[in-house]
Design a protein around this motif. Structure first.
Motif, short mmCIF file in Angstrom:
data_model
loop_
_atom_site.label_atom_id
_atom_site.label_comp_id
_atom_site.label_asym_id
_atom_site.label_seq_id
_atom_site.Cartn_x
_atom_site.Cartn_y
_atom_site.Cartn_z
N LEU A 381 0.82 -1.21 0.00
CA LEU A 381 0.00 0.00 0.00
C LEU A 381 0.86 1.26 0.00
CD1 LEU A 381 -2.80 -0.99 2.57
CD2 LEU A 381 -3.01 -0.86 0.08
N ILE A 382 1.95 1.21 0.76
CA ILE A 382 2.85 2.36 0.83
C ILE A 382 3.53 2.60 -0.52
CG2 ILE A 382 4.97 3.24 1.87
CD1 ILE A 382 4.13 1.78 4.45
N ARG A 383 3.97 1.50 -1.16
CA ARG A 383 4.64 1.64 -2.45
C ARG A 383 3.70 2.18 -3.52
NH1 ARG A 383 7.60 -3.10 -0.81
NH2 ARG A 383 5.92 -4.45 -1.54
N LYS A 384 2.45 1.80 -3.46
CA LYS A 384 1.47 2.26 -4.43
C LYS A 384 0.90 3.64 -4.06
CE LYS A 384 -0.04 -2.32 -5.99
NZ LYS A 384 -1.18 -3.26 -6.08
N LYS A 385 1.41 4.16 -2.94
CA LYS A 385 1.00 5.48 -2.45
C LYS A 385 -0.52 5.56 -2.20
CE LYS A 385 4.86 7.88 -4.60
NZ LYS A 385 5.30 9.01 -5.48
N ILE A 386 -1.09 4.39 -1.82
CA ILE A 386 -2.50 4.38 -1.47
C ILE A 386 -2.71 5.03 -0.10
CG2 ILE A 386 -4.47 2.85 -0.92
CD1 ILE A 386 -3.41 0.94 -3.03
N ILE A 387 -1.68 4.90 0.73
CA ILE A 387 -1.69 5.60 2.00
C ILE A 387 -0.51 6.55 2.03
CG2 ILE A 387 -2.86 3.76 3.25
CD1 ILE A 387 -0.19 2.84 4.32
N ASN A 388 -0.50 7.43 3.02
CA ASN A 388 0.55 8.48 3.12
C ASN A 388 0.39 9.48 1.98
OD1 ASN A 388 1.62 7.63 5.46
ND2 ASN A 388 3.46 6.70 4.57
#
Length: 388
Positions: A381-388
């Motif tokens: 999720l972090i790599r896909k920038k779904i969060i942050n």
């Protein structure tokens, strides 16, 4: 002490008492886990007991305004919601080591708790009864509020040894209490909790197995003369935490939800940090309350770091909980047997926690695997920038 000074000191006592009672409680947002909020201040302590419980206010009989009957602690709260008001029946202990039960009332469930003028007077079934403790309330579908409690009784045939028996009282208003026959049981020194509904027309009780590692059911036709001889162990499909659980006990009557019965239990567990008391939560089926259908991994609640430092011991005991008409849940507990605290949540949050938290692992490698799965999903999720 002259009259003027005594009057001044008395006024100060009442002023400090009212300040304590009316002190706003605050949610502790630090280290919030998304499941429940804890509150900054304990809701009931020895100082919350009325001044006129402890001091003789007659200046002629008590010229120095001494505390005549001191209170050492409040603990083991049990809860009830009546006419949209919040009530706790609390175990209060005096300096003489004797405990009694008292009703405290709050307008909102988390602050401004005030004890009623008089403690609860429990009718005595036996003149050798010396003390009472650990009352657990159940608002039953038969219209009564039942209180199951422990009572100490001196057995003169055993060289004055103290036996622990299980008593039952009932009330409809928390003011007038009727004592029923004590529970006759083959499970010695047990503590019982009553299920809030009939099961196939019978009253159902939770208690401990003789090995004290599982919670068992017992069924009786009449509560007026309760005989609990045998019990049936609850279905426990995942024993992942049983190896380090020393004692497991039903903490309070379960809450009924659309997806099942929510249970709170407290357990004494042993791990690498030592022995401590914690709270677990799980869900059983609506139509078969003995069948566990969801049990999250690990503790539901344990003393936080600051609480452990403040109370030294690592003991947390659940006493009762309330679900109000807005599906808010108030959880009442004690730390190290001293003072009563509250945490708040909602039915929606608790069901989400119970149903979507992974079950416990039976080995360290399995535990690591579950954690790695969570880490992998989150990193993606972090790599896909779904969060942050």
């Amino acid at each position: 002490m002259d009259k003027k000074e005594a009057k001044k000191r008395l006024a100060k006592l009442f002023k400090e008492y009212e300040f304590l009672i009316n002190q706003p409680n605050k949610i502790v947002k630090k280290n919030y886990n998304g499941i429940y909020y804890k509150y900054k201040y304990p809701i009931l302590t020895a100082d919350h007991t009325p001044v006129y419980w402890r001091f003789d206010l007659n200046p002629k009989k008590n010229p120095f305004l001494m505390e005549r009957l001191g209170i050492s602690r409040t603990s083991n709260p049990s809860a009830a919601l009546l006419n949209d008001k919040y009530f706790l029946v609390v175990q209060v202990e005096g300096y003489d080591g004797k405990s009694f039960f008292s009703v405290a009332e709050s307008p909102n469930g988390f602050e401004k708790w005030r004890f009623w003028d008089y403690p609860v007077t429990i009718p005595v079934n036996n003149i050798s009864e010396t003390n009472v403790s650990d009352i657990r309330l159940t608002q039953h579908e038969d219209g009564w509020i039942y209180g199951l409690f422990s009572a100490e009784r001196i057995d003169k045939e055993k060289d004055s040894n103290v036996d622990l028996i299980s008593g039952i009282v009932r009330t409809k208003d928390l003011k007038n209490w009727e004592r029923l026959s004590d529970i006759e049981t083959s499970i010695p020194q047990n503590k019982f909790v009553l299920h809030p509904e009939f099961i196939e027309g019978k009253y159902a009780f939770y208690s401990q197995s003789k090995e004290k590692q599982e919670i068992i059911w017992s069924f009786v036709d009449s509560i007026e003369n309760t005989k609990i001889i045998e019990g049936e162990e609850m279905v426990n499909e995942n024993n992942s935490y049983s190896t380090n659980v020393l004692i497991k006990e039903q903490g309070t009557a379960p809450i009924k939800t659309k997806k099942g019965w929510l249970h709170l239990i407290y357990a004494t567990v042993k791990d690498v940090s030592g022995v401590k008391n914690v709270i677990y939560i799980y869900l059983t089926a609506l139509e078969s309350p003995t069948k566990v259908i969801a049990k999250p991994s690990g503790y539901f609640m344990m003393p936080g770091y600051e609480e452990q430092i403040e109370h030294e011991l690592k003991g947390l005991f659940v006493g009762g909980w309330i679900k109000n008409n807005n599906d808010e849940v108030f959880i009442y507990y004690t730390i190290s047997g001293n003072n009563v605290y509250v945490a708040t949540s909602t039915i929606e949050q608790l069901l989400d926690y119970v149903l979507n938290t992974p079950e416990g692992a039976s080995t360290s490698s399995e535990s690591i695997q579950k954690r790695n799965e969570l880490i992998s999903k989150n990193l993606e999720l972090i790599r896909k920038k779904i969060i942050n």
